[in-house]
Design a protein around this motif. Sequence first.
Motif, PDB file in Angstrom:
ATOM      1  N   LEU A  52       0.598  -1.369  -0.225  1.00  0.00           N
ATOM      2  CA  LEU A  52       0.183  -0.034  -0.112  1.00  0.00           C
ATOM      3  C   LEU A  52       0.583   1.368   0.095  1.00  0.00           C
ATOM      4  O   LEU A  52       0.065   2.449   0.097  1.00  0.00           O
ATOM      5  N   GLY A  53       2.578   1.591   0.098  1.00  0.00           N
ATOM      6  CA  GLY A  53       3.254   2.274   0.229  1.00  0.00           C
ATOM      7  C   GLY A  53       2.705   2.648   1.624  1.00  0.00           C
ATOM      8  O   GLY A  53       3.173   4.231   1.443  1.00  0.00           O
ATOM      9  N   HIS A  54       2.288   2.911   2.796  1.00  0.00           N
ATOM     10  CA  HIS A  54       2.051   2.855   3.606  1.00  0.00           C
ATOM     11  C   HIS A  54       2.551   2.477   4.979  1.00  0.00           C
ATOM     12  O   HIS A  54       2.798   0.968   4.531  1.00  0.00           O
ATOM     13  N   HIS A  55       3.257   2.649   5.657  1.00  0.00           N
ATOM     14  CA  HIS A  55       3.555   1.607   7.095  1.00  0.00           C
ATOM     15  C   HIS A  55       3.455   3.053   8.417  1.00  0.00           C
ATOM     16  O   HIS A  55       3.092   4.423   8.594  1.00  0.00           O
ATOM     17  N   PRO A  56       2.945   1.993   9.402  1.00  0.00           N
ATOM     18  CA  PRO A  56       2.380   1.504  10.610  1.00  0.00           C
ATOM     19  C   PRO A  56       3.844   2.254  11.478  1.00  0.00           C
ATOM     20  O   PRO A  56       5.116   1.696  11.242  1.00  0.00           O
TER      21      PRO A  56
END
Length: 96
Positions: A52-56
């Motif tokens: 998703l190209g998003h990191h937690p």
Amino acid sequence: MKPLTTEEVESQLKELDNWNFEDNQIKKDFSFDNFKEALAFMVKVGFEAEDLGHHPNWSNVYNSVSIKLNTHDADNKVTKKDIQLAKAIDKIYKNN
């Protein structure tokens, strides 16, 4: 990416499983039977986040994982990207 309003975040939280909104982020704690299960969950979430190209923002202590989501490119506020990742995380947890 445009930040969601407080009302939009709260509305989206209704579609998630026990996520909380505070300090411009959505967050949730997850529990597992042991460290191996917690680590396996983190690996699965990591692959999904990368896709998703998003990191937690997350932490792990033994059998628990705490995850906080907001979008750095949106002034560290919650966006649709965070909601999308939270939904994916919930699905991974349920199938774990």
